[in-house]
Design an enzyme around this catalytic site. Structure first.
Site, PDB file in Angstrom:
ATOM      1  N   TYR A  22       0.799  -1.230   0.000  1.00 28.50           N
ATOM      2  CA  TYR A  22       0.000   0.000   0.000  1.00 28.50           C
ATOM      3  C   TYR A  22       0.833   1.284   0.000  1.00 28.50           C
ATOM      4  CZ  TYR A  22      -3.677  -3.340   1.129  1.00 28.50           C
ATOM      5  OH  TYR A  22      -4.539  -4.402   1.087  1.00 28.50           O
ATOM      6  N   ASN A  75     -13.258   3.496  -1.383  1.00 24.06           N
ATOM      7  CA  ASN A  75     -12.378   2.351  -1.188  1.00 24.06           C
ATOM      8  C   ASN A  75     -12.897   1.626   0.043  1.00 24.06           C
ATOM      9  OD1 ASN A  75     -10.424   0.470  -0.722  1.00 24.06           O
ATOM     10  ND2 ASN A  75      -8.689   1.885  -0.918  1.00 24.06           N
ATOM     11  N   HIS A  81     -15.096  -7.234  -1.032  1.00 20.30           N
ATOM     12  CA  HIS A  81     -15.160  -8.604  -1.526  1.00 20.30           C
ATOM     13  C   HIS A  81     -16.346  -9.397  -0.997  1.00 20.30           C
ATOM     14  CE1 HIS A  81     -11.282  -7.390  -2.932  1.00 20.30           C
ATOM     15  NE2 HIS A  81     -10.807  -7.246  -1.703  1.00 20.30           N
ATOM     16  N   ASP A  88     -25.891  -3.050  -1.626  1.00 19.85           N
ATOM     17  CA  ASP A  88     -27.286  -2.603  -1.672  1.00 19.85           C
ATOM     18  C   ASP A  88     -27.382  -1.102  -1.402  1.00 19.85           C
ATOM     19  OD1 ASP A  88     -28.181  -5.113  -2.296  1.00 19.85           O
ATOM     20  OD2 ASP A  88     -29.007  -5.565  -0.321  1.00 19.85           O
ATOM     21  N   HIS A 101      -9.221   1.278  -5.419  1.00 18.93           N
ATOM     22  CA  HIS A 101      -8.271   0.481  -4.630  1.00 18.93           C
ATOM     23  C   HIS A 101      -6.862   1.013  -4.858  1.00 18.93           C
ATOM     24  CE1 HIS A 101     -11.395  -2.341  -3.701  1.00 18.93           C
ATOM     25  NE2 HIS A 101     -11.711  -2.344  -4.979  1.00 18.93           N
ATOM     26  N   SER A 103      -4.081  -0.784  -4.249  1.00 17.06           N
ATOM     27  CA  SER A 103      -3.292  -1.866  -4.859  1.00 17.06           C
ATOM     28  C   SER A 103      -4.019  -2.424  -6.087  1.00 17.06           C
ATOM     29  CB  SER A 103      -3.086  -2.989  -3.836  1.00 17.06           C
ATOM     30  OG  SER A 103      -4.328  -3.602  -3.515  1.00 17.06           O
ATOM     31  N   ARG A 112      -9.393 -11.511  -3.690  1.00 18.06           N
ATOM     32  CA  ARG A 112      -9.478 -10.073  -3.988  1.00 18.06           C
ATOM     33  C   ARG A 112      -9.900  -9.794  -5.433  1.00 18.06           C
ATOM     34  NH1 ARG A 112      -6.932  -7.882   0.609  1.00 18.06           N
ATOM     35  NH2 ARG A 112      -5.314  -9.270   1.362  1.00 18.06           N
TER      36      ARG A 112
END
Ligand code: DQA
Length: 146
Positions: A22, A75, A81, A88, A101, A103, A112
């Site tokens: 990161y 993010n 995931h 929703d 994201h 990464s 991921r």
């Protein structure tokens, strides 16, 4: 234009955790970069981070009900995931949401590779570090201009 930049679970540790994945920029550094970019474009950004799924749902509802933002950058961290609740909530609101994201999730573990959010998002950007957020702003602005 007014953006809400939302970060979910564990993102508060950005720059302090798994630096090889990161990077070393903290969430505060990233937010400062986004704020400066927005200012230079004549846009505004507010920032929100929570490790709690329900708080993130509430923030999305609040943005929708108060009509306070033109677009949202999100993010969601690992919630990406598996959180049908966040999916929703994104589907429920009429504000475009970009999934972001730091990464490149597709170059990492298999779990991921799947996002339950992407289908209800306006677009997805990953793999460019803090640049993913900036790229998402470019994409959202372009989409809203049409
Ligand atoms: C992340 C990627 C997710 O898979 C992970 O759980 C995170 C951060 C990213 O920004 O690269 O916490 O969303």
């Amino acid at each position: 234009m007014k953006f809400l930049v939302m970060n979910g679970v564990n993102l508060n540790l950005t720059g302090k955790r798994e630096k090889g994945v990161y990077g070393t920029a903290t969430l505060e550094d990233i937010n400062a970069k986004i704020a400066a970019y927005c200012k230079a474009q004549g846009d505004e950004a507010d920032f929100y981070q929570s490790n709690i799924e329900g708080e993130l749902v509430n923030k999305l509802h609040e943005a929708f009900l108060n009509k306070s933002y033109d677009a949202i950058l999100f993010n969601a961290g690992a919630f990406t995931h598996y959180s049908y609740a966040l999916r929703d909530a994104i589907a429920a609101i009429d504000i475009p949401v970009a999934e972001v994201h730091i990464s490149n999730v597709h170059a990492r573990e298999e779990f991921r590779h799947n996002s339950v959010l992407s289908e209800v998002c306006a677009g997805v950007v990953c793999g460019f570090g803090s640049g993913s957020y900036i790229a998402a702003i470019v994409g959202l602005k372009d989409k809203l201009a049409k």
